[in-house]
Design a protein around this motif. Structure first.
Motif, short mmCIF file in Angstrom:
data_model
loop_
_atom_site.label_atom_id
_atom_site.label_comp_id
_atom_site.label_asym_id
_atom_site.label_seq_id
_atom_site.Cartn_x
_atom_site.Cartn_y
_atom_site.Cartn_z
N ASP A 188 94.51 63.02 23.99
CA ASP A 188 95.73 62.57 23.32
C ASP A 188 96.29 61.28 23.91
O ASP A 188 97.15 60.64 23.30
N ASP A 189 95.82 60.90 25.10
CA ASP A 189 96.31 59.69 25.77
C ASP A 189 95.31 58.54 25.73
O ASP A 189 95.61 57.43 26.19
N MET A 190 94.12 58.79 25.18
CA MET A 190 93.06 57.80 25.22
C MET A 190 93.43 56.52 24.48
O MET A 190 93.25 55.41 24.98
N GLU A 191 93.94 56.64 23.28
CA GLU A 191 94.28 55.45 22.48
C GLU A 191 95.33 54.60 23.19
O GLU A 191 95.21 53.37 23.25
N THR A 192 96.34 55.26 23.74
CA THR A 192 97.40 54.53 24.44
C THR A 192 96.85 53.82 25.67
O THR A 192 97.20 52.67 25.95
N PHE A 193 95.96 54.50 26.41
CA PHE A 193 95.37 53.90 27.60
C PHE A 193 94.52 52.69 27.25
O PHE A 193 94.63 51.64 27.89
N MET A 194 93.66 52.82 26.25
CA MET A 194 92.77 51.72 25.89
C MET A 194 93.56 50.52 25.39
O MET A 194 93.22 49.36 25.68
N LYS A 195 94.63 50.77 24.66
CA LYS A 195 95.48 49.69 24.18
C LYS A 195 96.12 48.96 25.36
O LYS A 195 96.18 47.72 25.39
N ALA A 196 96.59 49.72 26.35
CA ALA A 196 97.21 49.12 27.53
C ALA A 196 96.19 48.32 28.33
O ALA A 196 96.49 47.22 28.83
N GLN A 197 94.97 48.83 28.45
CA GLN A 197 93.93 48.12 29.20
C GLN A 197 93.53 46.82 28.51
O GLN A 197 93.35 45.79 29.16
N ARG A 198 93.42 46.85 27.18
CA ARG A 198 93.08 45.63 26.44
C ARG A 198 94.16 44.57 26.62
O ARG A 198 93.86 43.37 26.74
#
Length: 271
Positions: free
Chosen positions: A166-176
């Motif tokens: 559930d946190d993957m999309e938010t994490f990947m967006k922050a990393q990008r």
């Protein structure tokens, strides 16, 4: 660097240079009355047996030794030597490099490192680095502890697989965003342990760029905030239940702070 020459048969000192005289505090005649073992405090690490082993095996680098000066103070020296013939005697000529200050500095650094490691362990705070060119990931010891992972080289696949779905999309967006130079990394997210349990972590980081302005490394810290997060969630849940109770009943709830003389009545404060 001070030089000593001693007999291989008796270990009696045969000659020294001026640097040795200045370093140890003995006069030249006093040196010639000494046995090599006399320079070793309390028969320390460099004892007679060790010296004999050096002679037998033909070792030219003796390593780090503790020597005692005339005033009984000690110094740390790195010793190397060669067999020579001196005045018709089989002797060993050794060069002693005083590394006392270096060893003190190293001990201080080690002590500080141990203290830092303890502080990081107590704070549950670790350091990580990602090499974007080869997708290589480095974790400090505390990161392994947080992830409950063996001290093997981690990889990005394992790390990404541990992030809560559930946190993957938010994490990947922050990393990008960090890689693109839009912002630094500052995110809280969940990770899933091998046994299925869930932890909360807070990650902070930034990108390191090359001369062309392209991000080549991501570096940062990660902290286990599970206890704080669960407490905050518990308080939020309790507050929500409190609001539901006040809405569902006709009872008035009030609280009077005798120190500040503030009365809390429902959701309005009266002075």
């Amino acid at each position: 660097m001070h030089k000593l020459i001693y007999s291989l048969d008796t270990f009696q000192i045969q000659d020294v240079n001026l640097a040795a005289i200045a370093q140890y505090g003995y006069s030249h005649p006093e040196f010639l009355s000494l046995n090599l073992v006399d320079l070793v405090p309390n028969g320390g690490k460099t004892n007679l047996q060790a010296i004999q082993q050096v002679v037998r095996e033909g070792i030219t680098y003796f390593g780090l030794c503790t020597h005692q000066k005339k005033d009984k103070s000690t110094i740390q020296v790195e010793v190397s030597g060669n067999k020579i013939s001196y005045h018709g005697k089989k002797c060993m000529m050794v060069l002693c490099n005083d590394v006392t200050q270096r060893e003190i500095t190293l001990d201080m650094l080690l002590d500080r490192e141990l203290k830092l490691d303890n502080a990081l362990r107590i704070a549950k705070l670790g350091y990580w680095q990602t090499d974007l060119s080869i997708n290589n990931l480095y974790w400090s010891a505390e990161v392994f502890s947080i992830w409950e992972h063996s001290m093997n080289q981690p990889n990005l696949e394992y790390f990404l697989s541990s992030i809560h779905p559930d946190d993957m999309e938010t994490f990947m967006k922050a990393q990008r965003a960090v890689i693109n130079g839009e912002t630094d990394l500052n995110i809280e997210h969940r990770i899933v342990m091998k046994d299925g349990s869930v932890k909360w972590v807070h990650e902070k980081g930034q990108a390191e760029k090359n001369d062309q302005g392209v991000a080549t490394f991501l570096t940062g810290t990660v902290q286990d905030i599970t206890a704080q997060k669960l407490l905050a969630l518990s308080l939020a849940e309790s507050n929500q239940r409190y609001k539901y109770v006040t809405k569902a009943t006709s009872d008035a709830i009030w609280d009077w702070d005798l120190v500040t003389n503030i009365i809390y009545w429902g959701y309005i404060s009266y002075y």
